[in-house]
Design a protein around this motif. Structure first.
Motif, short mmCIF file in Angstrom:
data_model
loop_
_atom_site.label_atom_id
_atom_site.label_comp_id
_atom_site.label_asym_id
_atom_site.label_seq_id
_atom_site.Cartn_x
_atom_site.Cartn_y
_atom_site.Cartn_z
N ARG A 121 0.83 -1.21 0.00
CA ARG A 121 0.00 0.00 0.00
C ARG A 121 0.86 1.25 0.00
O ARG A 121 0.57 2.22 -0.72
CB ARG A 121 -0.94 -0.01 1.20
N LEU A 132 2.19 1.81 -3.47
CA LEU A 132 1.15 2.26 -4.39
C LEU A 132 0.78 3.72 -4.14
O LEU A 132 0.47 4.47 -5.07
CB LEU A 132 -0.10 1.38 -4.26
N HIS A 185 3.10 2.51 -9.39
CA HIS A 185 1.73 2.31 -9.83
C HIS A 185 1.52 1.04 -10.64
O HIS A 185 0.43 0.82 -11.17
CB HIS A 185 1.26 3.53 -10.64
N GLU A 186 2.52 0.19 -10.77
CA GLU A 186 2.36 -1.08 -11.45
C GLU A 186 1.89 -2.11 -10.43
O GLU A 186 2.70 -2.68 -9.69
CB GLU A 186 3.67 -1.50 -12.11
N VAL A 187 0.59 -2.37 -10.40
CA VAL A 187 0.00 -3.19 -9.35
C VAL A 187 0.62 -4.58 -9.29
O VAL A 187 1.02 -5.06 -8.22
CB VAL A 187 -1.52 -3.28 -9.53
N GLY A 202 2.89 -6.29 -6.24
CA GLY A 202 2.55 -7.56 -5.60
C GLY A 202 3.72 -8.54 -5.61
O GLY A 202 4.03 -9.16 -4.58
N SER A 215 -4.44 -9.09 -5.08
CA SER A 215 -5.58 -8.16 -5.15
C SER A 215 -6.68 -8.56 -4.17
O SER A 215 -7.29 -7.70 -3.53
CB SER A 215 -6.14 -8.13 -6.58
N TYR A 224 -5.48 -7.80 -0.59
CA TYR A 224 -5.38 -6.35 -0.42
C TYR A 224 -6.76 -5.74 -0.21
O TYR A 224 -6.97 -4.92 0.69
CB TYR A 224 -4.72 -5.75 -1.66
N PRO A 228 -6.22 -2.64 -5.23
CA PRO A 228 -4.95 -1.92 -5.44
C PRO A 228 -5.06 -0.86 -6.53
O PRO A 228 -4.48 0.22 -6.39
CB PRO A 228 -3.98 -3.03 -5.82
N SER A 229 -5.78 -1.15 -7.58
CA SER A 229 -5.91 -0.18 -8.68
C SER A 229 -6.61 1.09 -8.22
O SER A 229 -6.30 2.19 -8.69
CB SER A 229 -6.68 -0.81 -9.84
N THR A 263 -6.40 2.30 -5.20
CA THR A 263 -5.41 3.02 -4.40
C THR A 263 -4.51 3.85 -5.30
O THR A 263 -4.17 4.98 -4.98
CB THR A 263 -4.56 2.02 -3.59
N VAL A 264 -4.13 3.29 -6.45
CA VAL A 264 -3.30 4.02 -7.39
C VAL A 264 -4.00 5.28 -7.86
O VAL A 264 -3.41 6.37 -7.92
CB VAL A 264 -2.95 3.13 -8.60
#
Length: 295
Positions: A246, A249, A254-256, A260, A272, A275, A283-284, A286-287
């Motif tokens: 987290r 991110l 920003h590459e989920v 990971g 994912s 998370y 996660p996306s 969060t980005v």
């Protein structure tokens, strides 16, 4: 309550925005006028007293709420998720954190015959929240008052720290504090395993190896680890991994999928899923909402 007001004024005088180290060794103050989104971090062994505002801390799905006059004690490194839920310009979040030094606790135990004589065989929880008694508030207020008189720190600081430790040792969290200073306590042995997990959180974990590090049988290690941290070793590792993910991110990575993998996951879908379960969002997402990390 007057002593709590004194503590608030001292923090306000000496804290910049966010976390500020002070001239007192091992003592930091916090001031912020903003609420924060949930952020994962690792609590280190410390006493934290809240003087204003409200914070939530989640430890393995259990939420603890503490506000003005409440204190938090931790005896080992614990991965948690924290968020400040009440803070503004008129009523900022204010807190003071005092690191817990094992050598000083051990010295106090030696001088006082064990401060109650709790057995080193006990495995108290490493995390405790309570409402600070006047005696503890008074000692903390006098310690922070030294910040206005820097020439007095060398002469009086150690004695006031010792008084604070004594108040903790003789209070509801005494068993937790006591274990820090007992050289052969189970907490000390478990701490070795905890440090290994922290340093190698991205690597596969074998409980048998950790138990050997702590000089325990696997079954005893698992039982005492769970009592101490409220987590199994695997859950502890997972929280470290997800907290680190987290943070990455939120602060520009920003590459989920790559994040990971970097924290130890081999399956993007598992990353994912876990998370989302921990933070309530993918996660996306969060980005997309990334902002600089908060306290």
């Amino acid at each position: 309550m007057d002593r709590l007001l004194d503590i608030k004024h001292a923090i306000t005088r000496h804290a910049r925005d966010g976390l500020t180290a002070t001239a007192l060794p091992g003592v930091s103050v916090v001031r912020t006028t903003r609420t924060t989104q949930p952020i994962g971090h690792v609590l280190e062994p410390a006493l934290t007293l809240v003087a204003g505002g409200v914070k939530h801390t989640t430890l393995n799905s259990e939420v603890y709420r503490y506000g003005a006059g409440d204190y938090l004690v931790t005896s080992v490194d614990l991965p948690v998720v924290g968020s400040i839920v009440a803070a503004d310009e008129n009523e900022p979040f204010l807190a003071v954190a005092i690191m817990l030094n094992p050598d000083r606790i051990a010295s106090l135990l030696l001088d006082t015959g064990g401060a109650g004589g709790a057995s080193a065989a006990l495995s108290p929880s490493a995390f405790g929240v309570g409402h600070a008694p006047l005696s503890l508030l008074d000692a903390i207020a006098r310690l922070l008052a030294l910040l206005d008189h820097p020439a007095d720190v060398a002469a009086l600081g150690a004695g006031l720290e010792r008084e604070i430790l004594w108040r903790l040792l003789t209070g509801p969290q005494g068993a937790t504090i006591r274990q820090i200073g007992i050289a052969d306590s189970r907490l000390v042995h478990l701490t070795r395993a905890i440090r290994w997990i922290r340093d190698h959180y991205h690597q596969p974990l074998r409980v048998a190896d950790l138990a050997a590090t702590a000089a325990m049988s696997p079954s005893s290690f698992h039982r005492h680890f769970l009592t101490l941290t409220s987590m199994t070793p695997l859950e502890y590792q997972k929280q470290l991994r997800l907290n680190e993910a987290r943070m990455r991110l939120l602060t520009g990575d920003h590459e989920v999928a790559a994040v990971g993998f970097s924290v130890g996951y081999t399956s993007p879908s598992q990353f994912s899923r876990e998370y989302r379960r921990m933070f309530g969002t993918a996660p996306s997402q969060t980005v997309l909402s990334a902002v600089p990390a908060e306290l």
